[in-house]
Scaffold this motif. Structure first.
Motif, mmCIF file in Angstrom:
data_model
loop_
_atom_site.group_PDB
_atom_site.id
_atom_site.type_symbol
_atom_site.label_atom_id
_atom_site.label_comp_id
_atom_site.label_asym_id
_atom_site.label_seq_id
_atom_site.Cartn_x
_atom_site.Cartn_y
_atom_site.Cartn_z
ATOM 1 N N GLU A 95 0.712 -1.159 0.159
ATOM 2 C CA GLU A 95 -0.067 0.039 -0.070
ATOM 3 C C GLU A 95 0.743 1.242 -0.150
ATOM 4 N N ASN A 96 2.000 1.293 0.650
ATOM 5 C CA ASN A 96 2.875 2.520 1.042
ATOM 6 C C ASN A 96 4.173 1.846 1.014
ATOM 7 N N ALA A 97 4.996 2.161 0.136
ATOM 8 C CA ALA A 97 6.342 1.676 0.102
ATOM 9 C C ALA A 97 7.119 2.553 0.821
ATOM 10 N N SER A 98 6.816 3.520 1.320
ATOM 11 C CA SER A 98 7.800 4.310 2.321
ATOM 12 C C SER A 98 7.367 4.200 3.809
ATOM 13 N N ILE A 99 6.505 3.133 4.100
ATOM 14 C CA ILE A 99 5.942 3.229 5.538
ATOM 15 C C ILE A 99 7.123 2.871 6.435
ATOM 16 N N THR A 100 6.982 3.270 7.538
ATOM 17 C CA THR A 100 8.041 3.059 8.500
ATOM 18 C C THR A 100 7.715 2.086 9.659
ATOM 19 N N THR A 101 8.645 1.544 10.174
ATOM 20 C CA THR A 101 8.243 0.488 11.199
ATOM 21 C C THR A 101 7.231 0.869 12.252
ATOM 22 N N ASN A 102 7.530 1.896 12.824
ATOM 23 C CA ASN A 102 6.598 2.783 13.821
ATOM 24 C C ASN A 102 4.929 2.909 13.147
ATOM 25 N N GLU A 103 4.898 3.154 11.943
ATOM 26 C CA GLU A 103 3.768 3.321 11.256
ATOM 27 C C GLU A 103 2.919 1.765 11.580
ATOM 28 N N MET A 104 3.840 0.994 10.851
ATOM 29 C CA MET A 104 3.289 -0.490 10.791
ATOM 30 C C MET A 104 2.948 -0.886 12.216
ATOM 31 N N ALA A 105 3.630 -0.542 13.050
ATOM 32 C CA ALA A 105 3.436 -1.197 14.535
ATOM 33 C C ALA A 105 2.183 -0.439 15.092
ATOM 34 N N ARG A 106 1.863 0.816 14.729
ATOM 35 C CA ARG A 106 0.992 1.529 15.196
ATOM 36 C C ARG A 106 -0.515 0.889 14.467
ATOM 37 N N LEU A 107 -0.321 0.647 13.088
ATOM 38 C CA LEU A 107 -1.636 0.039 12.365
ATOM 39 C C LEU A 107 -2.017 -1.187 12.817
ATOM 40 N N ARG A 163 6.886 -2.691 18.067
ATOM 41 C CA ARG A 163 7.728 -2.263 17.087
ATOM 42 C C ARG A 163 8.788 -3.487 16.703
ATOM 43 N N ARG A 164 9.227 -4.073 17.843
ATOM 44 C CA ARG A 164 10.225 -5.198 17.789
ATOM 45 C C ARG A 164 9.521 -6.454 16.809
ATOM 46 N N THR A 165 8.083 -6.649 17.021
ATOM 47 C CA THR A 165 7.421 -7.698 16.451
ATOM 48 C C THR A 165 7.383 -7.401 14.603
ATOM 49 N N ILE A 166 7.129 -6.081 14.500
ATOM 50 C CA ILE A 166 7.443 -5.694 13.252
ATOM 51 C C ILE A 166 8.835 -6.231 12.683
ATOM 52 N N GLN A 167 9.645 -5.882 13.362
ATOM 53 C CA GLN A 167 11.354 -5.779 12.920
ATOM 54 C C GLN A 167 11.570 -7.447 12.845
ATOM 55 N N ARG A 168 11.002 -8.151 13.546
ATOM 56 C CA ARG A 168 11.152 -9.796 13.476
ATOM 57 C C ARG A 168 10.767 -10.036 12.246
ATOM 58 N N GLY A 169 9.398 -9.681 11.742
ATOM 59 C CA GLY A 169 8.829 -10.115 10.512
ATOM 60 C C GLY A 169 9.480 -9.484 9.409
ATOM 61 N N LEU A 170 9.990 -8.313 9.381
ATOM 62 C CA LEU A 170 10.861 -7.652 8.371
ATOM 63 C C LEU A 170 12.018 -8.425 8.183
#
Length: 84
Positions: free
Chosen positions: A36-48, A53-60
């Motif tokens: 949806e948004n190629a420039s999305i940050t890990t903080n934005e992903m965690a909030r959505l 944020r660490r969970t997002i980082q592990r997934g990435l």
């Protein structure tokens, strides 16, 4: 003689298997957000996704290891590239 048995609620099934399905779901959600948004940050992903944020980082990290995504550019002006 006294016998003890574990409560049904206290018994743990294969906990690793439960985490694997959660991780796959997070990875799929992360991938959808990046598409949806190629420039999305890990903080934005965690909030959505309402996760840490660490969970997002592990997934990435898993997606990067699979060769599905790659980060281009820096932290501030970078973007995600998806390979399919």
């Amino acid at each position: 003689m006294v016998k003890f048995s574990a409560l049904q609620s206290a018994k743990v099934s294969d906990a690793k298997a439960l985490n694997v399905t959660k991780d796959v779901a997070i990875e799929m959600k992360i991938l959808a957000l990046i598409k949806e948004n190629a420039s999305i940050t890990t903080n934005e992903m965690a909030r959505l996704l309402s996760v840490n944020r660490r969970t997002i980082q592990r997934g990435l990290d898993v997606l990067k290891d699979k060769g599905t995504i790659e980060r281009k550019g820096g932290k501030r002006y970078g973007y995600w590239e998806v390979f399919e």
